[in-house]
Design a protein around this motif. Structure first.
Motif, PDB file in Angstrom:
ATOM      1  N   ILE A 261      91.724  31.652  36.005  1.00  0.00           N
ATOM      2  CA  ILE A 261      91.710  30.459  37.067  1.00  0.00           C
ATOM      3  C   ILE A 261      91.533  29.340  36.605  1.00  0.00           C
ATOM      4  O   ILE A 261      92.599  28.240  36.930  1.00  0.00           O
ATOM      5  CB  ILE A 261      90.852  30.954  38.072  1.00  0.00           C
ATOM      6  N   PHE A 262      90.519  29.186  35.725  1.00  0.00           N
ATOM      7  CA  PHE A 262      90.160  27.819  35.195  1.00  0.00           C
ATOM      8  C   PHE A 262      90.795  27.685  33.678  1.00  0.00           C
ATOM      9  O   PHE A 262      90.447  26.481  33.044  1.00  0.00           O
ATOM     10  CB  PHE A 262      88.620  27.766  35.160  1.00  0.00           C
ATOM     11  N   ASN A 263      91.735  28.366  33.348  1.00  0.00           N
ATOM     12  CA  ASN A 263      92.337  28.511  31.978  1.00  0.00           C
ATOM     13  C   ASN A 263      91.158  28.038  30.977  1.00  0.00           C
ATOM     14  O   ASN A 263      91.436  27.114  29.924  1.00  0.00           O
ATOM     15  CB  ASN A 263      93.409  27.085  31.918  1.00  0.00           C
ATOM     16  N   TRP A 264      90.324  28.989  31.090  1.00  0.00           N
ATOM     17  CA  TRP A 264      89.290  28.758  29.896  1.00  0.00           C
ATOM     18  C   TRP A 264      89.581  29.640  28.722  1.00  0.00           C
ATOM     19  O   TRP A 264      89.833  30.934  28.661  1.00  0.00           O
ATOM     20  CB  TRP A 264      87.730  29.326  30.485  1.00  0.00           C
ATOM     21  N   PRO A 265      89.651  29.416  27.332  1.00  0.00           N
ATOM     22  CA  PRO A 265      89.946  29.862  26.283  1.00  0.00           C
ATOM     23  C   PRO A 265      89.318  30.881  25.808  1.00  0.00           C
ATOM     24  O   PRO A 265      88.603  30.821  24.808  1.00  0.00           O
ATOM     25  CB  PRO A 265      90.220  28.767  25.387  1.00  0.00           C
ATOM     26  N   GLY A 266      88.935  31.995  26.701  1.00  0.00           N
ATOM     27  CA  GLY A 266      88.088  32.979  26.372  1.00  0.00           C
ATOM     28  C   GLY A 266      88.511  34.559  25.994  1.00  0.00           C
ATOM     29  O   GLY A 266      89.697  34.549  26.119  1.00  0.00           O
ATOM     30  N   ILE A 267      87.769  35.209  25.719  1.00  0.00           N
ATOM     31  CA  ILE A 267      88.426  36.656  25.200  1.00  0.00           C
ATOM     32  C   ILE A 267      89.058  37.306  26.710  1.00  0.00           C
ATOM     33  O   ILE A 267      90.147  38.172  26.272  1.00  0.00           O
ATOM     34  CB  ILE A 267      87.255  37.507  24.754  1.00  0.00           C
ATOM     35  N   GLY A 268      88.498  36.967  27.759  1.00  0.00           N
ATOM     36  CA  GLY A 268      88.999  37.715  28.904  1.00  0.00           C
ATOM     37  C   GLY A 268      90.368  37.205  29.188  1.00  0.00           C
ATOM     38  O   GLY A 268      91.302  38.063  29.610  1.00  0.00           O
TER      39      GLY A 268
END
Length: 317
Positions: A264-271
């Motif tokens: 949703i927040f376009n966070w560049p994480g592993i998820g």
């Protein structure tokens, strides 16, 4: 303690061996993979890639090679990203870890404080309003809360960025970079706290209701101690003991990322990377990440058992 740790390590190896077989065969026996679903490749190129990456070998041989590489610290090679899984972990997993650590800290902080106060003021107006808010937050889907906060704080009020980890095109370093990251973290952390604080608050409230009825709490009050000291120094210490069980599940959660929130927040994480790998059926990355989470789970369980013994000497290992 030494005998217990040795025995637990043997159990952990057996559990991880079983988990590795389940993970590998589940993904390997699933029809289709990245090579099959890549329409841009010719049949000859697909055959070459299968031979290069050992996909044409018997499944037992592939499993043995995969496990041998894991013992060497090699979790495989991502066909979609054209990079090793370990390198991708190093690039993405710490972003998820940062988000999860901050959210977990505030979740536990608010859950402990609110849980203690609602147990102390049981059946009061404050207790009723808090429980209504908790059930409301738990019943609303995470994507709805995330989109609603983006609409209010990013689109309407323009106070916070709608997504990402840093401002697009930013070259900030040092303290300016830290402030930029913290600014982008506010909305996703707020959503994760809202989703997690409800069930944890109910957990601490239930434990506190049991503890404050004990004789030693009445004795502490009879000695003339302040109510704050009775609640947070005497009652809370024993109410926290059952919560140690949750520590074992927090460790994989810290590194596992939140797929929906990061998307949703376009966070560049592993998820988010995990979700993209599902879309293209990049099974080597999926297997490596799932095995990594399994390892963290058994380690977290061992840590929680040791913490139980450390916090309460009556618990025998």
């Amino acid at each position: 303690m030494r005998t217990y740790l040795l025995r637990r390590c043997l159990y952990m190896i057996m559990i991880l061996l079983g988990a590795s077989m389940l993970i590998f065969f589940l993904y390997s026996l699933t029809p289709g993979d990245y090579v099959d679903n890549n329409m841009n490749l010719s049949e000859q190129r697909k055959a070459e890639l299968r031979e290069i990456h050992g996909l044409d070998r018997p499944i037992i041989e592939r499993y043995i090679n995969w496990m041998a590489n894991i013992f060497k610290g090699d979790f495989g090679y991502s066909l979609a990203q054209q990079r090793s899984v370990i390198d991708l972990f190093q690039d993405y997993i710490w972003n998820s870890f940062l988000l999860a650590v901050v959210a977990t800290f505030f979740t536990w902080f608010f859950a402990v404080v609110i849980g203690v106060l609602t147990a102390y003021k049981q059946y009061s107006l404050f207790d009723t309003l808090v429980m209504i808010g908790i059930f409301a937050a738990m019943s609303i889907p995470s994507f709805f809360i995330g989109l609603f906060l983006i609409k209010v704080f990013a689109v309407d009020l323009k106070l916070l960025p709608p997504g990402g980890m840093i401002t697009t095109g930013s070259r900030a370093v040092g303290w300016e970079y830290i402030k930029d990251v913290l600014h982008h973290m506010l909305l996703p952390v707020a959503v994760m706290v809202m989703l997690g604080v409800g069930s944890l608050t109910r957990y601490f409230r239930s434990n506190m209701l049991d503890v404050i009825k004990q004789d030693y709490v009445r004795t502490a009050r009879a000695k003339g101690l302040k109510e704050r000291s009775v609640l947070f120094r005497h009652a809370l210490k024993n109410a926290m003991l059952p919560a140690i069980t949750l520590v074992g599940f927090e460790l994989p959660g810290l590194f596992g990322g939140s797929i929906i929130i990061e998307k949703i927040f376009n966070w560049p994480g592993i998820g988010q990377l995990y979700m993209q790998s599902f879309t293209v059926r990049d099974y080597p990355l999926l297997m490596g990440f799932t095995m990594f989470i399994a390892i963290l789970t058994v380690i977290g369980t061992l840590i929680s058992d040791i913490l139980y013994h450390t916090s309460d000497p009556r618990v025998r290992l």
